[in-house]
Design an enzyme around this catalytic site. Structure first.
Site, mmCIF file in Angstrom:
data_model
loop_
_atom_site.group_PDB
_atom_site.id
_atom_site.type_symbol
_atom_site.label_atom_id
_atom_site.label_comp_id
_atom_site.label_asym_id
_atom_site.label_seq_id
_atom_site.Cartn_x
_atom_site.Cartn_y
_atom_site.Cartn_z
ATOM 1 N N ALA A 102 -50.311 -56.895 49.967
ATOM 2 C CA ALA A 102 -49.447 -57.226 48.829
ATOM 3 C C ALA A 102 -48.181 -56.407 48.853
ATOM 4 O O ALA A 102 -48.140 -55.323 49.440
ATOM 5 C CB ALA A 102 -50.180 -56.945 47.511
ATOM 6 N N GLY A 128 -52.793 -50.160 54.585
ATOM 7 C CA GLY A 128 -52.463 -49.522 53.305
ATOM 8 C C GLY A 128 -53.544 -48.526 52.904
ATOM 9 O O GLY A 128 -54.515 -48.294 53.627
ATOM 10 N N SER A 179 -47.010 -54.167 46.666
ATOM 11 C CA SER A 179 -47.853 -53.585 45.619
ATOM 12 C C SER A 179 -47.090 -52.685 44.656
ATOM 13 O O SER A 179 -47.703 -52.084 43.782
ATOM 14 C CB SER A 179 -49.000 -52.800 46.269
ATOM 15 O OG SER A 179 -48.508 -51.619 46.866
ATOM 16 N N GLU A 236 -52.698 -54.125 35.974
ATOM 17 C CA GLU A 236 -51.343 -54.447 35.509
ATOM 18 C C GLU A 236 -51.315 -55.811 34.822
ATOM 19 O O GLU A 236 -50.450 -56.080 33.994
ATOM 20 C CB GLU A 236 -50.365 -54.477 36.686
ATOM 21 C CG GLU A 236 -49.853 -53.128 37.133
ATOM 22 C CD GLU A 236 -48.967 -52.447 36.087
ATOM 23 O OE1 GLU A 236 -49.352 -51.335 35.681
ATOM 24 O OE2 GLU A 236 -47.939 -52.997 35.685
ATOM 25 N N TYR A 267 -44.729 -58.431 39.526
ATOM 26 C CA TYR A 267 -45.944 -58.030 40.256
ATOM 27 C C TYR A 267 -47.190 -58.504 39.496
ATOM 28 O O TYR A 267 -48.070 -59.156 40.061
ATOM 29 C CB TYR A 267 -45.983 -56.502 40.436
ATOM 30 C CG TYR A 267 -47.336 -56.020 40.942
ATOM 31 C CD1 TYR A 267 -47.643 -56.065 42.297
ATOM 32 C CD2 TYR A 267 -48.312 -55.555 40.063
ATOM 33 C CE1 TYR A 267 -48.893 -55.653 42.772
ATOM 34 C CE2 TYR A 267 -49.560 -55.138 40.528
ATOM 35 C CZ TYR A 267 -49.839 -55.186 41.877
ATOM 36 O OH TYR A 267 -51.080 -54.782 42.329
ATOM 37 N N LYS A 310 -50.051 -61.386 40.473
ATOM 38 C CA LYS A 310 -51.490 -61.100 40.600
ATOM 39 C C LYS A 310 -52.302 -62.002 39.659
ATOM 40 O O LYS A 310 -53.403 -62.434 40.004
ATOM 41 C CB LYS A 310 -51.770 -59.623 40.301
ATOM 42 C CG LYS A 310 -51.309 -58.682 41.413
ATOM 43 C CD LYS A 310 -52.216 -58.786 42.644
ATOM 44 C CE LYS A 310 -51.778 -57.881 43.777
ATOM 45 N NZ LYS A 310 -52.642 -57.931 44.952
#
Ligand code: NDP
Ligand code: GDR
Length: 362
Positions: free
Chosen positions: A91, A11, A93, A138, A160, A164
């Site tokens: 993740a 990523g 993401s 977030e 999401y 997290k």
């Protein structure tokens, strides 16, 4: 020579972290997902493989998935020399996608972290391995505070963000329960030319490049009023490395301290190619607002309400003073330079591809 395991190495962040660790003489083990269309190396990894000397001896890629606990167990129990540091970046993401793939997002992001932590303790490695967990601004969601730091309570408003937050508390409790050197990095948005095309900054820089080269006429966006604290991914990976090299494990925020709207980003990106935008309200079906090029009146941006999220995070602005005090971290790249780098890189990329369009899905 220290040894690191990086999940999500293919990523955006994985590739910058990989470059940084190579400069510091690490041997790197990277977890990559197998794709049905081989090769499984991402564009960034192929680029690194081509540009870094002895890449294949210094970066050992393992095909695997954080959904499968045995991949991690196998790497941790078999590689030699053994892993010293784990940077867990893998993740699902994408926030908007997490509303459609709720269970999957929680499985990868929350339970994926459980699988790695349990592999560490099952193998009795808690006293020798350090663990970094990629947490996110977030998690603050619709927090009341105008500036967010390590003390701001989480108020996640997406699957999401919830996944997290779950992983954050797992890591915090592993620190207490097992004495693991485990760190949560609460990183605000960070971008680069390596950002995925479905994130708004890259969607804009790529769209501006397409329009500039005459391959497209407009960019369709969702909510232009959301505000984010945008920095450069390379600066943030430097901060992540420093967090892992403090005397004691602690959680840190990384942010620029400046907040801008999606509209600001779009205007700045168009300015790079000499276009001044004017945004107007318009009542077309599914379209609320349009951005006109002031000089020729052409429509360059359309707002499509279908791209709005079921719940939005309206304002993020981080305070990274703890990281500054602990290890003098501050970002080097300004907002304007970030936008310019992204737009110029997309223009160069598209020219190299002979104007072949790359499609954005979300
Ligand atoms: P990317 O989406 O670019 O990279 C995520 C990587 O995780 C991809 O390489 C992806 O592989 C891999 N991955 C996804 N699912 C799995 C799985 N099941 N098993 C193994 N690997 C998987 O994200 P970023 O590099 O931008 O972000 C890195 C981390 O930091 C993520 O955890 C993200 O949530 C978090 N974060 C990012 C921020 C940002 O602004 N960039 C801010 C705060 C947190 P594949 O290529 O095969 O899809
Ligand atoms: P974010 O990044 O959700 O903050 O998550 P994204 O770029 O997807 O959205 C930022 C803001 O832009 C608005 N927006 C659009 N977003 C997308 N993707 N596409 C559009 O067309 C569009 N139009 C407007 C969104 O509504 C939102 O408000 C990123 C990810 O990297 C996470 O993994 C990370 O944790 C956080 O940043 C910090």
């Amino acid at each position: 020579m220290p040894t690191a395991l990086v999940t999500g190495i293919g990523g955006q962040d994985g590739s910058y972290l990989c470059e940084l660790l190579l400069q510091k003489d690490y041997t790197i083990h990277g977890l990559l997902r197998q794709r049905s269309s081989a090769p499984c190396m991402s564009e960034h990894m192929s680029h690194l493989a081509a540009s870094i000397k002895n890449f294949r001896a210094r970066v050992i890629l393992h095909v695997g998935d954080v959904l499968d606990p045995f991949c991690i167990l196998k790497i941790l129990s078999t590689v030699s020399p053994p892993i010293d540091e784990i940077y867990h970046l893998a993740a699902q993401s994408h926030v908007a996608l997490s509303f459609h793939l709720q269970l999957y997002t929680c499985d990868v992001n929350a339970l994926g972290t459980v699988r790695i932590l349990q592999a560490i303790t099952t193998l009795g490695l808690q006293a020798r391995v350090k663990f970094y967990n990629a947490c996110s601004s977030e998690m603050y969601g619709q927090a009341a505070q105008s500036e967010q730091d390590e003390k701001t309570p989480f108020q996640p408003v997406s699957p999401y963000a919830s996944s997290k937050a779950f992983s954050f508390w797992l890591v915090a409790s592993a620190r207490i329960a097992y004495g693991l050197f485990a760190v949560n990095g609460i990183l605000f948005n960070h971008e680069s030319p390596r950002r995925g095309l479905d994130f708004v900054t890259r969607k804009i820089s790529h769209g501006v490049a397409q329009i500039h080269l005459g391959n497209a006429c407009t960019i369709e966006l969702g909510n232009l009023d959301a505000r984010r604290d945008w920095g450069h991914a390379r600066d943030y990976m430097r901060g992540v490395y420093d967090m892992m090299h403090q005397r004691a494990p602690e959680d840190f925020v990384l942010a620029t301290g400046e907040s801008r709207s999606v509209r600001d980003f779009a205007e700045a990106a168009f300015r790079v190619v000499g276009v001044e935008l004017r945004l107007l309200s318009w009542s077309g079906v599914g379209t609320k607002e349009i951005g006109l090029d002031r000089r020729n009146g052409q429509i360059q941006v359309k707002v499509n309400e279908e791209l709005y999220r079921p719940a939005e995070v309206w304002h993020l602005q981080g305070c990274a003073s703890k990281a500054w005090e602990a290890f003098n971290w501050k970002p080097d790249v300004s907002f304007e330079d970030l936008v310019r780098e992204m737009v110029e890189a997309d223009i160069a990329l598209l020219k190299a591809q002979n104007g072949m369009p790359m499609k954005s899905k979300i």
